[in-house]
Design a protein around this motif. Sequence first.
Motif, mmCIF file in Angstrom:
data_model
loop_
_atom_site.group_PDB
_atom_site.id
_atom_site.type_symbol
_atom_site.label_atom_id
_atom_site.label_comp_id
_atom_site.label_asym_id
_atom_site.label_seq_id
_atom_site.Cartn_x
_atom_site.Cartn_y
_atom_site.Cartn_z
ATOM 1 N N ARG A 1 -29.942 32.656 -89.730
ATOM 2 C CA ARG A 1 -30.617 32.884 -91.015
ATOM 3 C C ARG A 1 -31.133 34.319 -91.039
ATOM 4 O O ARG A 1 -32.331 34.581 -90.939
ATOM 5 N N ILE A 2 -30.242 35.257 -91.158
ATOM 6 C CA ILE A 2 -30.581 36.667 -90.991
ATOM 7 C C ILE A 2 -30.667 37.362 -92.350
ATOM 8 O O ILE A 2 -29.715 37.350 -93.134
ATOM 9 N N PHE A 3 -31.812 37.983 -92.602
ATOM 10 C CA PHE A 3 -32.019 38.704 -93.856
ATOM 11 C C PHE A 3 -32.436 40.136 -93.510
ATOM 12 O O PHE A 3 -31.793 40.774 -92.705
ATOM 13 N N GLY A 4 -33.463 40.676 -94.107
ATOM 14 C CA GLY A 4 -33.845 42.061 -93.821
ATOM 15 C C GLY A 4 -33.064 43.042 -94.674
ATOM 16 O O GLY A 4 -32.869 42.833 -95.880
ATOM 17 N N ILE A 5 -32.607 44.130 -94.067
ATOM 18 C CA ILE A 5 -31.948 45.212 -94.797
ATOM 19 C C ILE A 5 -30.788 44.679 -95.632
ATOM 20 O O ILE A 5 -30.013 43.839 -95.190
ATOM 21 N N ASN A 6 -30.711 45.187 -96.854
ATOM 22 C CA ASN A 6 -29.713 44.782 -97.851
ATOM 23 C C ASN A 6 -29.957 43.384 -98.412
ATOM 24 O O ASN A 6 -29.085 42.805 -99.074
ATOM 25 N N HIS A 7 -31.125 42.846 -98.109
ATOM 26 C CA HIS A 7 -31.558 41.594 -98.729
ATOM 27 C C HIS A 7 -32.916 41.854 -99.390
ATOM 28 O O HIS A 7 -33.477 42.948 -99.287
#
Length: 428
Positions: free
Chosen positions: A172-178
Amino acid sequence: MNNLKKQNSILDQIRIPFFNKKKYFVKEYIKFFNKKNDISYAINNAINDCHNNGGGIVIIPNGEFYTSSIILKSNVNLHLQDDTVLKFYTDPNKYYNVFTRWEGIECINYISLIYAYNQKNIAITGKGILDGQASFYNWWSWKNDINGNHLQNDDVKILKNMDKNNISIKNRIFGINHFLRPNFIQLYLCRNIFISDIHIINSPMWEIHPVLSENITIQNIKINSLGPNNDGCNPESCNNVLIQNSIFYTGDDCIAIKSGTNNDGRKINIPSKNIIIKKCKMYHGHGAITLGSECSGGIKNIFIEKCTINGIIQSFFKVKNNAERGGKINNIYIKNINIKFIQNYFFNINYLYDEGDKGDFIPIVKDIFISDINVEHCLQVFNINTFKKSIVDNILLKNCVFKGLKTPEKILIYNKYNINIINTKFIS
């Protein structure tokens, strides 16, 4: 055990942590000072030295400074002097990914502006200002920008589906570009927390967010942050919490108690419990005190007293839930509240929030005891919206006065219920 004994028993368990008196001055860690230089390295180095040498007080001096994320560690009191202004960058590239919760769901996302994980004996104190610098030209625009776009919506939907389908947290990876905004302060799996006297403004999202933490004192703080989803203080799946003598101007709920969302909330299954809120002032927000909507792990033993409400507050006490969340909320004690003006409802239960009745999990609210309330003006006292199979029961209203009423009570409850009203006046 009666109400007062319960409350005193909780207070006896809440202790402000002790810190060594040794001081670490951040200015001694700054290699080269330029007003807009990022001094997070200096703050974090001072924290590390303090932590590694038995703890103490890390002092940020008077003046205006810029920083990215700060990581708190055990036995450290991060102290802002009276004229300190700490401004946090709004460039998402300054904030790397960590394990976090976003609206009750676990994921890998931006680190909060101030973050701690699995630490004990930590504090943020002093009368300085923490400025997240959020506005509709940066973080807030992810919710809804000046052109009417809602950048975060797709990521919110993706994250909810990951939870629904039990996708591993490592994926469940978000961060940059999200576009899932960070909290201002998130203290995850920590114990012995003390936050006192600070002034928080312009947060990207939720302001103070302890998660799965215990023995927490938050006092004498002021929050002034009117952006979207700008809840003031959100203890989530926390135990033994005292919030007192604090002022809230918020863009969402002033204080919102939570315990996880849907599958994640049920899997972890740790309620928020034994929380005392007293002598607070709420001047702007959706709900002065809200339970939910992230409440799948349950909420119980909440004591609210001697608070003052005035300004632009939509409702005093709110419960937000639905058939996707579920969870049991019980043993809520509210007394000695003075309300000058609220826009809508004194007491609002909404089981039709978001997904509404579409789900298999039954919301339950019961055993709410309300006494000695004085309201000068509100639209409606009770506004309760439920659905078949959901439960609301055992509400007591005693020794209260409600004035300025404009709308008859709305009580839509399908189960057999018990609402007792004793020595209470409803005046239009």
